[in-house]
Enzyme design. Sequence first.
Site, PDB file in Angstrom:
ATOM      1  N   SER A   1      86.820  59.374  40.691  1.00 54.31           N
ATOM      2  CA  SER A   1      86.948  58.440  41.682  1.00 54.31           C
ATOM      3  C   SER A   1      86.989  57.259  41.777  1.00 54.31           C
ATOM      4  O   SER A   1      88.989  58.153  42.022  1.00 54.31           O
ATOM      5  CB  SER A   1      85.435  57.606  42.338  1.00 54.31           C
TER       6      SER A   1
ATOM      7  N   ASP B   1      80.503  66.870  47.070  1.00 54.50           N
ATOM      8  CA  ASP B   1      80.572  65.848  47.201  1.00 54.50           C
ATOM      9  C   ASP B   1      81.177  64.801  48.427  1.00 54.50           C
ATOM     10  O   ASP B   1      81.629  65.346  49.084  1.00 54.50           O
ATOM     11  CB  ASP B   1      81.977  65.478  46.113  1.00 54.50           C
TER      12      ASP B   1
ATOM     13  N   HIS C   1      79.126  63.641  43.464  1.00 59.40           N
ATOM     14  CA  HIS C   1      80.639  63.136  42.895  1.00 59.40           C
ATOM     15  C   HIS C   1      80.183  62.481  41.675  1.00 59.40           C
ATOM     16  O   HIS C   1      80.052  61.569  41.227  1.00 59.40           O
ATOM     17  CB  HIS C   1      80.085  61.293  43.740  1.00 59.40           C
TER      18      HIS C   1
END
EC number: 3.4.14.11
Length: 793
Positions: A363, A483, A514
């Site tokens: 991320s 995602d 994610h």
Amino acid sequence: MKYNQYAYVETDFQQQVKELIDINFLPKNYQVWDFSSLLAKLVKNAIAEAKTDAAKNAKLAEFAVSDHQTLADFLKEKPTEIGTKQFYNVALQLLGYHVHYDYDFADPTGFMQRNALPFLQDISDNQKLISAFYRLLNTRAKNGQILLDVMAGKGYFTQFWGQNKFKFFNGKSIPVFDTNKVIREVVYVETDLDTDHDGKSDLIQVTVFRPEETNKGLKVPALYTASPYFGGIIANEKRNHNVDENLSDSTEWNDPQYVHSPIVKAEKPDGSSRPATEEAVHKSSYPLNEYMLARGFASVFAGAIGTRGSDGVRITGAPEETESAAAVIEWLHGDRVAYTDRTRTVQTTADWCNGNIGMTGRSYLGTLQIAIATTGVKGLKTVVSEAAISSWYDYYREHGLVIAPEACQGEDLDLLAETCQSNLWDAGSYLKIKPEYDKMQKQLREKEDRNTGQYSDFWEARNYRHHADGIKCSWISVHGLNDWNVKPKNVYKIWQLVKKMPMKHHLFLHQGPHYNMNNLVSIDFTDLMNLWFVHELLGIENNAYNQWPTVMIQDNLQADKWHEEPDWSNDLGQEKIYYPTDEGELFQDGNGKAQKSFTDVGGIEFKKAGISESDWQYKFICGDEKWAKPSLRFETDEFTHPTTIVGRPEVKVRVSASLPKGEISVALVELGERQRLTATPKFLMHGGQELGYRFGTDTLQEFVPDKKTKAKLITKAHMNLQNFKDMKKPEAIDADKFYDLDFLLQPTYYTIPSGSKLALIIYSTDQGMTKRPLEDETYTIDLANTEIKFYEK
């Protein structure tokens, strides 16, 4: 389920013997041992939890070679060979499988074959026995780790603690470092920035975890995780921006400009160095780093400007953020100064580091890897970037619209900066920083321009792809095909650039949202990264560059199936164009002529219903009458054979709107009631993977078939009608006049099974991502000039 294995390096017998002797598993004089004695010795060595020979002998009775004989009784017969079934009945028990529950005595190799576990057919002499054990030590156990790692978790390698050197097995580093004595220290790296405008260069707090052996002269590589979350976060969900508002006229856009913060040149290293004087209180927060720390790789964390322990203010995605995070690598490489504390009086160097740095993280942590890699900073040898943003516009905007990451409606750059401005937690820092923080927040709110959602110089400064020619390090990208936080086009677009570069590059695409993938059953990702880091950061030739395909893609129908591809692009498939019909069908020879309309009611009904955004989306794609009404749907016939959509679909829509503004959304959906994979991996063995010896754990998990559902979103996208000519420049439009839109959907790799249908849905308000207008707007679609193009494999 298949325990696929890509990290095993084919090794000749002489090298097998050398490695087995080096870890004290095979006796040096093995050639004088008879078969029975050698078999007993090797089995007992694998029982790492038993610490004496007597304890190991007692354990032999707990294993069985067949449904009528224990291993202890078998060895009493002094066998001169062992049958394949007998050997692998014992092997499976060593690997953590349970007879009668996981497999049957009568067919151990059948079980192994179904689960992609390797085995040898013939174990009739000492050499074959040794090779069988070498392969067994490199075989994935029930917990997903290779047997050697299972043994490590039981203390096998504590016998090598204090030897002050790396050891390798099958090309990978093994945990021979004393994890009870890990050095945990904090230093302060000086940047060339002054983001808090105090006239001094900002210091960045850096937390280092390194093997104690580095105090005895051993130089090790560093795995650096640039994590703005490392010092903690300031929760601010209640202050998210309002999205329940009407769209604005995008011609109000004024192209906000990016302005760099002041530069204040840092001191140069003066050649002196004193040990760090501050102990780390935060813990390492990334299992892959912990795993590699036990294997001799230092683990380094820093949050960069504005985070707890550091100077400065957060400027999400800006070059200052990149520069401050890259300064840590410069220090690790010996090119930048750091101090033992914030008084800036005593310098300290990373003299324990061999100058080779890799980066890890998911991320935001993966995003900063891309950002730093584009600088070409010396010392950065490789990145393993997971679920990373490659352009912040593609995270918070799309085609001229404000678009939220999944489950983050109303979030934006300013709020993420607030979340990560953790140095406000310290009262003294708060007094100093708060006024400058408030000024920066005001700038971010103004320049991010939630009013129009348009691209600008402000966003251009946050597009790392436009600096990709600076990348010099090897590259691994990891991303979830589902995602909807960091949407897949972020990795797709950077991949299209990286794949053309000379450095080695790989791409992994899994079925998750994610998520990390280092602990999945279906692939030995951690072992692959061990192999990779050993090659890139220690310079050991271990075949890492040839060990697995360039692109690995997890199947959406069978989680334990991975597609091996040379690339991820439209070129993998054949172009297909589907056209809508007046009757709501979608065919390659569709001939719609009508003009079909729907009236969008924004978020009014959604707010009344009080359902979640994810609930709305499922009802919407399933065709629930209430939620599907403000849309047009076109469906294919059932597919007669599995068909895979690859790359980025492209949609063309001719549309008019009843207001001089508007937003159009398009979704591709698989329809058909069937079992689909879980949205997130299921925990299969909580805490079942030991990262070292009494050094933390990870949890085995995998996507598994879930309850039946009626539909699955494949991909979607959104566009501002006022960008019909140019995605970077809005124009005024007239109400009730037709305009041609042409835009790309998020990239995918999705197999539609036989029996399912494909649906094209055209709508406006996406409750989970777009703004939710308070006024009705009618959209009319000219079917004769509407089509969806994608690539089928």
